[in-house]
Design an enzyme around this catalytic site. Structure first.
Site, PDB file in Angstrom:
ATOM      1  N   ASP A 145      13.328 -22.329-102.330  1.00 15.62           N
ATOM      2  CA  ASP A 145      12.212 -23.063-101.723  1.00 15.62           C
ATOM      3  C   ASP A 145      12.562 -24.532-101.499  1.00 15.62           C
ATOM      4  OD1 ASP A 145      10.680 -20.791-101.850  1.00 15.62           O
ATOM      5  OD2 ASP A 145       9.257 -21.546-103.337  1.00 15.62           O
ATOM      6  N   ARG A 195      14.263 -20.125 -93.686  1.00 10.18           N
ATOM      7  CA  ARG A 195      12.808 -20.078 -93.570  1.00 10.18           C
ATOM      8  C   ARG A 195      12.342 -21.445 -93.059  1.00 10.18           C
ATOM      9  NH1 ARG A 195       9.982 -19.917 -99.117  1.00 10.18           N
ATOM     10  NH2 ARG A 195      10.819 -17.802 -99.187  1.00 10.18           N
TER      11      ARG A 195
HETATM   12  P1  FAD Z   1      -1.430 -24.935 -90.451  1.00 12.60           P
HETATM   13  O1  FAD Z   1      -1.578 -25.695 -89.188  1.00 12.60           O
HETATM   14  O2  FAD Z   1      -1.563 -25.664 -91.757  1.00 12.60           O
HETATM   15  O3  FAD Z   1      -2.438 -23.716 -90.482  1.00 12.60           O
HETATM   16  C1  FAD Z   1      -2.658 -22.869 -89.370  1.00 12.60           C
HETATM   17  C2  FAD Z   1      -3.802 -21.927 -89.711  1.00 12.60           C
HETATM   18  O4  FAD Z   1      -3.400 -21.054 -90.762  1.00 12.60           O
HETATM   19  C3  FAD Z   1      -5.048 -22.612 -90.243  1.00 12.60           C
HETATM   20  O5  FAD Z   1      -5.892 -23.044 -89.204  1.00 12.60           O
HETATM   21  C4  FAD Z   1      -5.677 -21.512 -91.081  1.00 12.60           C
HETATM   22  O6  FAD Z   1      -6.341 -20.576 -90.264  1.00 12.60           O
HETATM   23  C5  FAD Z   1      -4.465 -20.844 -91.683  1.00 12.60           C
HETATM   24  N1  FAD Z   1      -4.110 -21.440 -92.983  1.00 12.60           N
HETATM   25  C6  FAD Z   1      -3.095 -22.288 -93.254  1.00 12.60           C
HETATM   26  N2  FAD Z   1      -3.066 -22.616 -94.568  1.00 12.60           N
HETATM   27  C7  FAD Z   1      -4.103 -21.985 -95.133  1.00 12.60           C
HETATM   28  C8  FAD Z   1      -4.613 -21.908 -96.454  1.00 12.60           C
HETATM   29  N3  FAD Z   1      -4.058 -22.564 -97.460  1.00 12.60           N
HETATM   30  N4  FAD Z   1      -5.714 -21.143 -96.681  1.00 12.60           N
HETATM   31  C9  FAD Z   1      -6.296 -20.455 -95.681  1.00 12.60           C
HETATM   32  N5  FAD Z   1      -5.866 -20.480 -94.394  1.00 12.60           N
HETATM   33  C10 FAD Z   1      -4.784 -21.223 -94.122  1.00 12.60           C
HETATM   34  N6  FAD Z   1       6.108 -25.422 -97.910  1.00 12.60           N
HETATM   35  C11 FAD Z   1       7.069 -26.179 -98.494  1.00 12.60           C
HETATM   36  O7  FAD Z   1       6.972 -27.413 -98.482  1.00 12.60           O
HETATM   37  N7  FAD Z   1       8.153 -25.586 -99.113  1.00 12.60           N
HETATM   38  C12 FAD Z   1       8.327 -24.235 -99.123  1.00 12.60           C
HETATM   39  O8  FAD Z   1       9.319 -23.749 -99.673  1.00 12.60           O
HETATM   40  C13 FAD Z   1       7.342 -23.424 -98.479  1.00 12.60           C
HETATM   41  N8  FAD Z   1       7.467 -22.077 -98.449  1.00 12.60           N
HETATM   42  C14 FAD Z   1       6.588 -21.354 -97.696  1.00 12.60           C
HETATM   43  C15 FAD Z   1       6.778 -19.982 -97.551  1.00 12.60           C
HETATM   44  C16 FAD Z   1       5.949 -19.250 -96.722  1.00 12.60           C
HETATM   45  C17 FAD Z   1       6.203 -17.794 -96.552  1.00 12.60           C
HETATM   46  C18 FAD Z   1       4.882 -19.897 -96.024  1.00 12.60           C
HETATM   47  C19 FAD Z   1       3.988 -19.136 -95.088  1.00 12.60           C
HETATM   48  C20 FAD Z   1       4.649 -21.240 -96.205  1.00 12.60           C
HETATM   49  C21 FAD Z   1       5.471 -21.981 -97.045  1.00 12.60           C
HETATM   50  N9  FAD Z   1       5.259 -23.338 -97.246  1.00 12.60           N
HETATM   51  C22 FAD Z   1       6.227 -24.077 -97.885  1.00 12.60           C
HETATM   52  C23 FAD Z   1       3.962 -23.952 -96.861  1.00 12.60           C
HETATM   53  C24 FAD Z   1       4.020 -24.561 -95.481  1.00 12.60           C
HETATM   54  O9  FAD Z   1       4.873 -25.684 -95.489  1.00 12.60           O
HETATM   55  C25 FAD Z   1       2.612 -24.989 -94.996  1.00 12.60           C
HETATM   56  O10 FAD Z   1       2.085 -25.932 -95.873  1.00 12.60           O
HETATM   57  C26 FAD Z   1       1.629 -23.841 -94.876  1.00 12.60           C
HETATM   58  O11 FAD Z   1       2.235 -22.676 -94.416  1.00 12.60           O
HETATM   59  C27 FAD Z   1       0.508 -24.204 -93.871  1.00 12.60           C
HETATM   60  O12 FAD Z   1       1.061 -24.446 -92.611  1.00 12.60           O
HETATM   61  P2  FAD Z   1       0.898 -23.435 -91.361  1.00 12.60           P
HETATM   62  O13 FAD Z   1       2.224 -23.345 -90.699  1.00 12.60           O
HETATM   63  O14 FAD Z   1       0.326 -22.163 -91.800  1.00 12.60           O
HETATM   64  O15 FAD Z   1      -0.010 -24.206 -90.324  1.00 12.60           O
END
Ligand code: FAD
Length: 318
Positions: A145, A195
């Protein structure tokens, strides 16, 4: 408090030991935590994994914990991963042929000792190597991560070292960091598994884009580099615009559905996860378990103000 100030406030709270003690003691928190965390124990994580596999989704499992300042705790994390891997090795998926494994574990190096004041980098590398060896024996993949930007150089250097013996080790790149386009180019070589996520920590403007529009634009640039590259892109997002762009870019470079995957977090957009899987896409669910859920949980609240409303409602007296 205006929505724009909520995110930084919640992300600051995610690192407060005092608030952690308060929030983790509240019984009302548990029902919301259960939405994002698949239990406390290895058997519970395995049960959730089996359920996700029955709907065709791949899984990456994270034993929760971060910012460990205690060597004993880092070793305890290794022991949990070893127990988890022993259990995963018993599942039919572990012996399936193929280079992309349906089962994976995700590691946070700060849980393995990276932030220890003496020798943290080496200790985290040794611990991660031990887990990679156990995962290799179990037929399970590993992805490291990404945490806050002060750890990025150390983390990417550890991934490079791990890839010498375990070439399939995946890495996470965060689109909000200004450096990430260059990191995507460096890492998108043959055999790499990357990722791409937007990034979940509170970062200063000097190193990270701040507005949602800038982060989205950076995500699309990075996605393009990874889709054009020779590695295996892992598109980690719930954002419909990013998901549609990934499908478009993949079509443009003639990447087949098994040459990249979508990833989403456990408990978030479950219907969309199923829809993509039913539509013949690879979908992997990031499944966290364990008792140290506080930091992970607070980052999920910070991502979506509506989650905070549910949380506050749960705390209110009936
Ligand atoms: P956003 O613009 O934040 O969200 C788009 C839409 O998705 C929102 O409108 C909503 O409908 C939905 N959504 C997003 N988040 C949520 C929530 N918490 N609850 C409910 N609905 C939500 N980040 C790191 O910094 N390091 C990592 O190693 C890391 N690993 C990850 C691994 C995976 C498989 C995923 C999916 C995410 C990971 N993240 C990690 C988190 C990532 O950086 C984002 O903070 C998170 O995915 C929200 O961004 P988004 O791309 O979904 O877009």
């Amino acid at each position: 408090m205006p929505a724009g100030l909520l995110r930084p406030a919640l992300l600051a709270a995610a690192r407060s030991p005092r608030l952690e003690r308060g929030v983790t003691r509240m019984r009302a928190t548990r029902s919301l935590v259960d939405r994002f965390v698949a239990g406390s124990t290895e058997p519970q994580a395995i049960a959730a994994t089996t359920a996700l596999r029955s709907s065709g989704r791949f899984v990456t499992i994270d034993y929760l914990g971060e910012d460990t300042t205690d060597l004993g705790r880092a070793r305890d994390t290794v022991a949990h991963y070893r127990a988890l891997l022993t259990a995963l090795a018993e599942l039919p998926d572990a012996t399936e042929p193929g280079t992309v494994r349906p089962l994976e574990v995700s590691l946070k190096l700060s849980a393995l000792g990276q932030s220890l004041p003496r020798d943290g980098h080496r200790i985290a590398l040794d611990n991660a190597r031990e887990i990679c060896a156990a995962a290799h024996d179990a037929g399970v993949a590993v992805t490291v991560d990404a945490e806050d930007h002060t750890t990025t150089d150390s983390t990417l250097s550890i991934v490079r070292d791990l890839r010498v013996d375990f070439p399939g080790t995946g890495t996470v790149l965060q689109a909000y960091l200004r450096r990430t386009e260059a990191d995507c180019r460096d890492f998108a070589g043959p055999g790499s598994r990357i990722r791409l996520c937007k990034g979940a920590y509170r970062e200063p403007e000097s190193v990270a884009y701040q507005s949602a529009a800038e982060v989205d634009a950076a995500y699309l640039r990075c996605l393009r580099i990874l889709m054009d590259g020779a590695g295996y892109p892992m598109v980690a997002t719930h954002d419909p615009a990013m998901i549609a762009a990934a499908q478009r870019y993949a079509d443009e470079v003639d990447r087949k559905a098994d040459e990249f995957e979508f990833q989403m977090l456990y408990g978030i957009r479950d219907a969309e996860q199923r829809r993509l899987a039913e539509d013949s896409h690879r979908v992997r669910v990031y499944l966290p378990y364990g008792d140290q859920w506080y930091g992970y949980f607070m980052r999920r609240l910070a991502e979506r103000p509506a989650n905070l409303v549910f949380f506050l409602r749960a705390l209110a007296p009936a």
